[in-house]
Write an enzyme that holds these catalytic residues in place. Structure first.
Site, PDB file in Angstrom:
ATOM      1  CG  HIS A   1      51.812  33.896  66.371  1.00 49.14           C
ATOM      2  ND1 HIS A   1      52.239  32.935  67.334  1.00 49.14           N
ATOM      3  CD2 HIS A   1      51.110  33.476  65.934  1.00 49.14           C
ATOM      4  CE1 HIS A   1      52.159  31.925  67.267  1.00 49.14           C
ATOM      5  NE2 HIS A   1      50.996  32.120  66.044  1.00 49.14           N
ATOM      6  CB  VAL A   2      49.077  39.531  69.654  1.00 47.29           C
ATOM      7  CG1 VAL A   2      47.046  40.130  68.984  1.00 47.29           C
ATOM      8  CG2 VAL A   2      49.270  39.313  70.539  1.00 47.29           C
TER       9      VAL A   2
END
Length: 142
Positions: free
Chosen positions: A99-100
């Site tokens: 995840h960013v």
């Protein structure tokens, strides 16, 4: 051996609630439930990959194009002066699904940055050795 339950996979499947910001064929983005600042968004691939190194090379560009658009939206839609875009791989990765974090930023917003311990190489030769090892470990582009 079956994979442990993944919070982000559950969100993607609609089994857990989330405030979606973006839904694309290959990725989704939703608000972080504990944001640094309002609008803090998590961008995740629909397919379960634990870290960036697990993502097939052909998917990396399109995935980060979503991050680019989200960063632009932080400024355009939220009126942020800029954004903070980051990801952890294993260390400090609270959910083992890539995840960013895309976080709206403004001057004097109170986020002080990171307090990482700094070190030095013992010599130029040691630095050159590390650089060479990393260079040799990078896979050539197809």
């Amino acid at each position: 051996m079956p994979r442990m339950a993944c919070v982000f996979c559950e969100i993607i499947k609609g089994e857990r609630p989330a405030f979606f910001v973006m839904e694309a064929e290959d990725a989704v983005a939703f608000l972080d439930t504990r944001p640094l600042f309002k609008g803090h968004t998590l961008l995740v691939p629909r397919e379960h990959y634990e870290t960036l190194t697990d993502v097939p090379a052909e998917l990396v560009g399109p995935f980060f194009a979503h991050a680019q658009r989200l960063a632009g939206a932080m400024e355009e839609v939220l009126g942020a002066a800029g954004s903070f875009v980051a990801m952890n791989n294993r260390i400090s990765q609270s959910v083992p699904h890539l995840h960013v974090h895309v976080v709206p930023r403004n001057r004097k917003d109170g986020l002080r940055g990171f307090f990482w311990p700094r070190g030095k190489y013992e010599s130029d030769e040691e630095a050159a050795d590390y650089a060479a090892r990393l260079r040799d470990g990078i896979q050539p582009h197809a």
